[in-house]
Design a protein around this motif. Structure first.
Motif, mmCIF file in Angstrom:
data_model
loop_
_atom_site.group_PDB
_atom_site.id
_atom_site.type_symbol
_atom_site.label_atom_id
_atom_site.label_comp_id
_atom_site.label_asym_id
_atom_site.label_seq_id
_atom_site.Cartn_x
_atom_site.Cartn_y
_atom_site.Cartn_z
ATOM 1 N N GLU A 64 0.829 -1.203 0.000
ATOM 2 C CA GLU A 64 0.000 0.000 0.000
ATOM 3 C C GLU A 64 0.866 1.257 0.000
ATOM 4 O O GLU A 64 0.568 2.241 -0.687
ATOM 5 C CB GLU A 64 -0.924 -0.013 1.219
ATOM 6 N N GLU A 65 1.962 1.220 0.759
ATOM 7 C CA GLU A 65 2.869 2.371 0.790
ATOM 8 C C GLU A 65 3.517 2.586 -0.572
ATOM 9 O O GLU A 65 3.654 3.722 -1.037
ATOM 10 C CB GLU A 65 3.938 2.151 1.859
ATOM 11 N N ASP A 66 3.903 1.478 -1.215
ATOM 12 C CA ASP A 66 4.488 1.586 -2.553
ATOM 13 C C ASP A 66 3.493 2.173 -3.542
ATOM 14 O O ASP A 66 3.846 2.998 -4.389
ATOM 15 C CB ASP A 66 4.950 0.209 -3.042
ATOM 16 N N ARG A 67 2.251 1.733 -3.453
ATOM 17 C CA ARG A 67 1.239 2.237 -4.381
ATOM 18 C C ARG A 67 0.997 3.729 -4.191
ATOM 19 O O ARG A 67 0.658 4.439 -5.134
ATOM 20 C CB ARG A 67 -0.073 1.464 -4.198
ATOM 21 N N ASP A 68 1.179 4.204 -2.964
ATOM 22 C CA ASP A 68 0.899 5.613 -2.670
ATOM 23 C C ASP A 68 2.086 6.530 -2.918
ATOM 24 O O ASP A 68 1.898 7.704 -3.265
ATOM 25 C CB ASP A 68 0.450 5.763 -1.215
ATOM 26 N N TYR A 69 3.324 6.010 -2.735
ATOM 27 C CA TYR A 69 4.477 6.903 -2.729
ATOM 28 C C TYR A 69 5.593 6.526 -3.705
ATOM 29 O O TYR A 69 6.402 7.379 -4.061
ATOM 30 C CB TYR A 69 5.078 6.971 -1.315
ATOM 31 N N SER A 70 5.685 5.277 -4.095
ATOM 32 C CA SER A 70 6.807 4.865 -4.932
ATOM 33 C C SER A 70 6.738 5.520 -6.308
ATOM 34 O O SER A 70 5.674 5.556 -6.933
ATOM 35 C CB SER A 70 6.809 3.344 -5.100
ATOM 36 N N PRO A 71 7.872 6.047 -6.798
ATOM 37 C CA PRO A 71 7.873 6.615 -8.154
ATOM 38 C C PRO A 71 7.537 5.572 -9.212
ATOM 39 O O PRO A 71 7.081 5.919 -10.300
ATOM 40 C CB PRO A 71 9.307 7.136 -8.316
ATOM 41 N N LEU A 72 7.749 4.298 -8.895
ATOM 42 C CA LEU A 72 7.408 3.251 -9.848
ATOM 43 C C LEU A 72 5.902 3.121 -10.013
ATOM 44 O O LEU A 72 5.424 2.610 -11.027
ATOM 45 C CB LEU A 72 7.989 1.909 -9.391
ATOM 46 N N ALA A 73 5.151 3.569 -9.003
ATOM 47 C CA ALA A 73 3.696 3.466 -9.059
ATOM 48 C C ALA A 73 3.031 4.780 -9.445
ATOM 49 O O ALA A 73 2.050 4.786 -10.186
ATOM 50 C CB ALA A 73 3.150 2.996 -7.709
ATOM 51 N N VAL A 74 3.564 5.889 -8.952
ATOM 52 C CA VAL A 74 2.884 7.175 -9.167
ATOM 53 C C VAL A 74 3.735 8.167 -9.949
ATOM 54 O O VAL A 74 3.258 9.251 -10.292
ATOM 55 C CB VAL A 74 2.483 7.801 -7.812
ATOM 56 N N GLY A 75 4.989 7.824 -10.236
ATOM 57 C CA GLY A 75 5.870 8.761 -10.922
ATOM 58 C C GLY A 75 5.674 8.754 -12.424
ATOM 59 O O GLY A 75 5.073 7.845 -13.000
ATOM 60 N N SER A 76 6.204 9.777 -13.061
ATOM 61 C CA SER A 76 6.187 9.846 -14.516
ATOM 62 C C SER A 76 7.256 8.912 -15.079
ATOM 63 O O SER A 76 8.072 8.347 -14.334
ATOM 64 C CB SER A 76 6.462 11.278 -14.975
ATOM 65 N N PHE A 77 7.259 8.772 -16.394
ATOM 66 C CA PHE A 77 8.249 7.905 -17.032
ATOM 67 C C PHE A 77 9.666 8.389 -16.737
ATOM 68 O O PHE A 77 10.555 7.594 -16.421
ATOM 69 C CB PHE A 77 8.002 7.863 -18.544
ATOM 70 N N THR A 78 9.887 9.689 -16.806
ATOM 71 C CA THR A 78 11.225 10.224 -16.527
ATOM 72 C C THR A 78 11.608 10.032 -15.064
ATOM 73 O O THR A 78 12.784 9.820 -14.751
ATOM 74 C CB THR A 78 11.296 11.719 -16.891
ATOM 75 N N GLU A 79 10.643 10.094 -14.156
ATOM 76 C CA GLU A 79 10.937 9.861 -12.737
ATOM 77 C C GLU A 79 11.311 8.402 -12.490
ATOM 78 O O GLU A 79 12.176 8.108 -11.654
ATOM 79 C CB GLU A 79 9.734 10.261 -11.888
ATOM 80 N N VAL A 80 10.671 7.496 -13.212
ATOM 81 C CA VAL A 80 11.027 6.081 -13.101
ATOM 82 C C VAL A 80 12.453 5.864 -13.598
ATOM 83 O O VAL A 80 13.253 5.156 -12.966
ATOM 84 C CB VAL A 80 10.041 5.206 -13.898
ATOM 85 N N LEU A 81 12.793 6.489 -14.727
ATOM 86 C CA LEU A 81 14.153 6.370 -15.256
ATOM 87 C C LEU A 81 15.170 6.927 -14.264
ATOM 88 O O LEU A 81 16.224 6.320 -14.029
ATOM 89 C CB LEU A 81 14.267 7.106 -16.591
ATOM 90 N N ALA A 82 14.861 8.082 -13.678
ATOM 91 C CA ALA A 82 15.783 8.699 -12.723
ATOM 92 C C ALA A 82 15.940 7.833 -11.474
ATOM 93 O O ALA A 82 17.044 7.719 -10.923
ATOM 94 C CB ALA A 82 15.277 10.089 -12.345
#
Length: 206
Positions: free
Chosen positions: A168-186
């Motif tokens: 649940e924490e990952d779904r709410d805060y992880s860039p892999l779940a809520v970040g943009s494509f560039t944030e995932v790359l970063a």
């Protein structure tokens, strides 16, 4: 199949084995895409997890590694083989691994590329030397775990409730779940390049 290596471009049986190995690696990794072990709390979940653990884990990256070495050997038997050609292929593999690492934290292609360079340096050694070196490298896996300990990760969770809380924490805060494509790359770029020894101790594959 009786054709000589030089008479065919591909050996179909090896390609089939590669496909089987890749499927097994995917099957092992797909469990972790959703949750860690404690979150699989139902009886059917537990049976599926244990079947994966006993029948698939570590089996398929070993098969794929064997095929990697076999492919390298077949390349060296080709009349067109040169060290420069192998280095170009390994460079492409390293680049693909790096790009993959920007999207997924479990890349192993870079480790294959690094070990491919090691193959280039060692494959002409006498057979007895290679057998001894193979034994040393095989033992380095358990020794690496023993001497290196864990990686400082906080997993696995101790129970299903804790695992669910992490998800649940990952779904709410992880860039892999809520970040943009560039944030995932970063996010993934921060872990590159991976350390060879850490990668060797804990190959992220099936």
């Amino acid at each position: 199949m009786t054709a000589e290596v030089g008479e065919v471009n591909r050996i179909a049986f090896l390609d089939v084995l590669r496909g089987v190995a890749l499927f097994g690696i995917l099957l092992v990794n797909v469990f972790s895409f959703g949750a860690d072990y404690p979150a699989w709390w139902g009886m059917t979940d537990q049976l599926a997890w244990q079947a994966k653990h006993v029948l698939f884990e570590t089996k398929f990256w070993m098969l794929y590694s064997l095929l990697f070495g076999m492919g390298f050997f077949l390349q060296t038997q080709s009349p067109e083989y040169t060290t420069a050609r192998s280095l170009r292929r390994l460079s492409v593999l390293m680049l693909l691994g790096y790009l993959h690492g920007l999207l997924f934290e479990g890349d192993i292609l870079m480790l294959y590329a690094e070990l491919g360079v090691l193959l280039l340096l060692l494959y002409r050694l006498p057979t007895n030397w290679l057998l001894s070196l193979g034994l040393v490298l095989t033992l380095s896996f358990p020794l690496g775990h023993l001497l290196g300990g864990d990686r400082g990760d906080e997993w696995p969770a101790e129970n299903a409730m804790e695992a669910a809380s992490w998800l649940e924490e990952d779904r709410d805060y992880s860039p892999l779940a809520v970040g943009s494509f560039t944030e995932v790359l970063a996010y993934h770029a921060a872990f590159l390049p991976e350390r060879f020894w850490a990668d060797w101790q804990y190959p992220d594959s099936g």
